[in-house]
Design a protein around this motif. Sequence first.
Motif, PDB file in Angstrom:
ATOM      1  N   LYS A 172       0.823  -1.216   0.000  1.00 49.73           N
ATOM      2  CA  LYS A 172       0.000   0.000   0.000  1.00 49.73           C
ATOM      3  C   LYS A 172       0.856   1.265   0.000  1.00 49.73           C
ATOM      4  CE  LYS A 172      -4.027   1.970   2.214  1.00 49.73           C
ATOM      5  NZ  LYS A 172      -5.152   1.745   3.109  1.00 49.73           N
ATOM      6  N   LEU A 173       1.949   1.236   0.790  1.00 52.58           N
ATOM      7  CA  LEU A 173       2.779   2.440   0.931  1.00 52.58           C
ATOM      8  C   LEU A 173       3.975   2.440  -0.027  1.00 52.58           C
ATOM      9  CD1 LEU A 173       2.850   2.800   4.845  1.00 52.58           C
ATOM     10  CD2 LEU A 173       1.232   3.804   3.230  1.00 52.58           C
ATOM     11  N   CYS A 174       4.055   1.384  -0.867  1.00 50.10           N
ATOM     12  CA  CYS A 174       5.158   1.261  -1.835  1.00 50.10           C
ATOM     13  C   CYS A 174       6.526   1.315  -1.140  1.00 50.10           C
ATOM     14  CB  CYS A 174       5.077   2.346  -2.913  1.00 50.10           C
ATOM     15  SG  CYS A 174       3.533   2.286  -3.818  1.00 50.10           S
ATOM     16  N   ILE A 175       6.634   0.565  -0.039  1.00 47.74           N
ATOM     17  CA  ILE A 175       7.934   0.441   0.628  1.00 47.74           C
ATOM     18  C   ILE A 175       8.190  -1.055   0.826  1.00 47.74           C
ATOM     19  CG2 ILE A 175       7.934   2.687   1.796  1.00 47.74           C
ATOM     20  CD1 ILE A 175       6.760   1.423   4.279  1.00 47.74           C
ATOM     21  N   SER A 176       9.395  -1.414   1.233  1.00 48.30           N
ATOM     22  CA  SER A 176       9.694  -2.848   1.369  1.00 48.30           C
ATOM     23  C   SER A 176       9.149  -3.376   2.701  1.00 48.30           C
ATOM     24  CB  SER A 176      11.202  -3.078   1.311  1.00 48.30           C
ATOM     25  OG  SER A 176      11.788  -2.658   2.528  1.00 48.30           O
ATOM     26  N   PRO A 177       8.816  -4.690   2.752  1.00 52.99           N
ATOM     27  CA  PRO A 177       8.366  -5.282   4.026  1.00 52.99           C
ATOM     28  C   PRO A 177       9.383  -5.054   5.146  1.00 52.99           C
ATOM     29  CG  PRO A 177       7.948  -6.804   2.229  1.00 52.99           C
ATOM     30  CD  PRO A 177       8.750  -5.662   1.655  1.00 52.99           C
ATOM     31  N   LYS A 178      10.692  -5.040   4.773  1.00 53.70           N
ATOM     32  CA  LYS A 178      11.746  -4.813   5.773  1.00 53.70           C
ATOM     33  C   LYS A 178      11.588  -3.417   6.396  1.00 53.70           C
ATOM     34  CE  LYS A 178      15.657  -5.937   7.808  1.00 53.70           C
ATOM     35  NZ  LYS A 178      15.112  -5.757   9.141  1.00 53.70           N
ATOM     36  N   THR A 179      11.285  -2.432   5.551  1.00 59.52           N
ATOM     37  CA  THR A 179      11.083  -1.060   6.050  1.00 59.52           C
ATOM     38  C   THR A 179       9.884  -1.014   6.988  1.00 59.52           C
ATOM     39  OG1 THR A 179      11.988  -0.222   3.981  1.00 59.52           O
ATOM     40  CG2 THR A 179      10.806   1.358   5.327  1.00 59.52           C
ATOM     41  N   VAL A 180       8.816  -1.754   6.617  1.00 59.91           N
ATOM     42  CA  VAL A 180       7.628  -1.806   7.491  1.00 59.91           C
ATOM     43  C   VAL A 180       8.023  -2.381   8.850  1.00 59.91           C
ATOM     44  CG1 VAL A 180       5.329  -2.798   7.837  1.00 59.91           C
ATOM     45  CG2 VAL A 180       6.011  -2.030   5.559  1.00 59.91           C
ATOM     46  N   GLU A 181       8.809  -3.478   8.828  1.00 60.84           N
ATOM     47  CA  GLU A 181       9.243  -4.102  10.089  1.00 60.84           C
ATOM     48  C   GLU A 181      10.066  -3.112  10.925  1.00 60.84           C
ATOM     49  OE1 GLU A 181       8.232  -6.715  11.467  1.00 60.84           O
ATOM     50  OE2 GLU A 181       7.268  -7.754   9.802  1.00 60.84           O
ATOM     51  N   ASN A 182      10.930  -2.337  10.258  1.00 61.32           N
ATOM     52  CA  ASN A 182      11.730  -1.332  10.986  1.00 61.32           C
ATOM     53  C   ASN A 182      10.831  -0.280  11.623  1.00 61.32           C
ATOM     54  OD1 ASN A 182      14.045  -2.637  10.246  1.00 61.32           O
ATOM     55  ND2 ASN A 182      14.524  -1.291   8.529  1.00 61.32           N
ATOM     56  N   HIS A 183       9.847   0.189  10.842  1.00 72.93           N
ATOM     57  CA  HIS A 183       8.892   1.165  11.386  1.00 72.93           C
ATOM     58  C   HIS A 183       8.173   0.567  12.593  1.00 72.93           C
ATOM     59  CE1 HIS A 183       9.394   4.316   8.516  1.00 72.93           C
ATOM     60  NE2 HIS A 183       8.878   3.670   7.498  1.00 72.93           N
ATOM     61  N   ARG A 184       7.752  -0.687  12.434  1.00 69.80           N
ATOM     62  CA  ARG A 184       7.001  -1.322  13.519  1.00 69.80           C
ATOM     63  C   ARG A 184       7.862  -1.391  14.795  1.00 69.80           C
ATOM     64  NH1 ARG A 184       3.912  -7.121  13.761  1.00 69.80           N
ATOM     65  NH2 ARG A 184       5.984  -8.015  13.722  1.00 69.80           N
ATOM     66  N   ALA A 185       9.122  -1.790  14.623  1.00 67.68           N
ATOM     67  CA  ALA A 185      10.026  -1.884  15.785  1.00 67.68           C
ATOM     68  C   ALA A 185      10.176  -0.507  16.449  1.00 67.68           C
ATOM     69  CB  ALA A 185      11.387  -2.415  15.338  1.00 67.68           C
ATOM     70  N   ASN A 186      10.318   0.543  15.628  1.00 67.94           N
ATOM     71  CA  ASN A 186      10.458   1.904  16.175  1.00 67.94           C
ATOM     72  C   ASN A 186       9.201   2.339  16.913  1.00 67.94           C
ATOM     73  OD1 ASN A 186      13.017   2.167  15.173  1.00 67.94           O
ATOM     74  ND2 ASN A 186      12.379   3.195  13.295  1.00 67.94           N
ATOM     75  N   ILE A 187       8.045   1.998  16.336  1.00 68.60           N
ATOM     76  CA  ILE A 187       6.759   2.377  16.947  1.00 68.60           C
ATOM     77  C   ILE A 187       6.636   1.712  18.325  1.00 68.60           C
ATOM     78  CG2 ILE A 187       4.235   2.061  16.766  1.00 68.60           C
ATOM     79  CD1 ILE A 187       4.736   2.159  13.620  1.00 68.60           C
ATOM     80  N   MET A 188       6.906   0.396  18.356  1.00 66.46           N
ATOM     81  CA  MET A 188       6.789  -0.366  19.605  1.00 66.46           C
ATOM     82  C   MET A 188       7.718   0.243  20.671  1.00 66.46           C
ATOM     83  SD  MET A 188       4.687  -3.002  19.079  1.00 66.46           S
ATOM     84  CE  MET A 188       4.197  -4.348  18.034  1.00 66.46           C
ATOM     85  N   LYS A 189       8.927   0.596  20.235  1.00 69.26           N
ATOM     86  CA  LYS A 189       9.916   1.121  21.179  1.00 69.26           C
ATOM     87  C   LYS A 189       9.469   2.485  21.712  1.00 69.26           C
ATOM     88  CE  LYS A 189      14.870   1.630  21.629  1.00 69.26           C
ATOM     89  NZ  LYS A 189      16.033   2.128  20.964  1.00 69.26           N
TER      90      LYS A 189
END
Length: 228
Positions: A184-201
């Motif tokens: 949806k956001l035209c980014i890589s799944p790895k980038t999504v995982e990085n965002h998710r980790a940052n959000i959780m932190k």
Amino acid sequence: MNHQNNHKKIMIIDDHPLFREGLKAIIERDTRYKVIGEAGTGRQGIKMARELKPDLAVIDISLPDLNGIQVTQEMIDQLPKIKIMIVSMHSKIDYIAEAFQAGALGYVAKDSASDRLLHGIDCVLKGDYFLDSSVSHQVVEKLLQFPVKEAKIADSEYGSLTPREQEVMRLLAEGSTPKEIADKLCISPKTVENHRANIMKKLDIHSTMELVRYAARLGLIDVDLWKE
């Protein structure tokens, strides 16, 4: 590359041999998965899991000796890395909420197992929660009533997220998978995982369920979105 070693090992605990056969047939449609053991009772299942150390156990909530929630608790105590997927005739909210509290990551209703099981197993093996959509919105509502672990929910914490992190957080809380968000956001799944980790932190939360509760409390998501 030796594919044999790449199989994810799955165990089935259900007291109906025919249903076990059905589950096994569905699971083994996916060549990444191998059913390595089947048990008809909770105790037999726990013993077998200790011996075979599966990656994931698919457990029926209604067993002749222990219930699936007790089996889940014992298995996770003994094998902390194991992932648990519950299948059940019941869509009784209390059962489902209890199953998640016990440590299960996935829940599928028996009547939709054939359609939803493989997708659910994919999610659970990644460490994501999977809720069968026929019951998931009610479960989320129930989970919202549980006290959050001393999380001081404040808009300032949400404000500390970048606009892209806020966008990823909303999509995660609405039940999108990392792959769907990436597309949806035209980014890589790895980038999504990085965002998710940052959000959780940044928000000091540790699971998708806590993230959903947080988002619902801030009014960022409509719990009805969890309906099909």
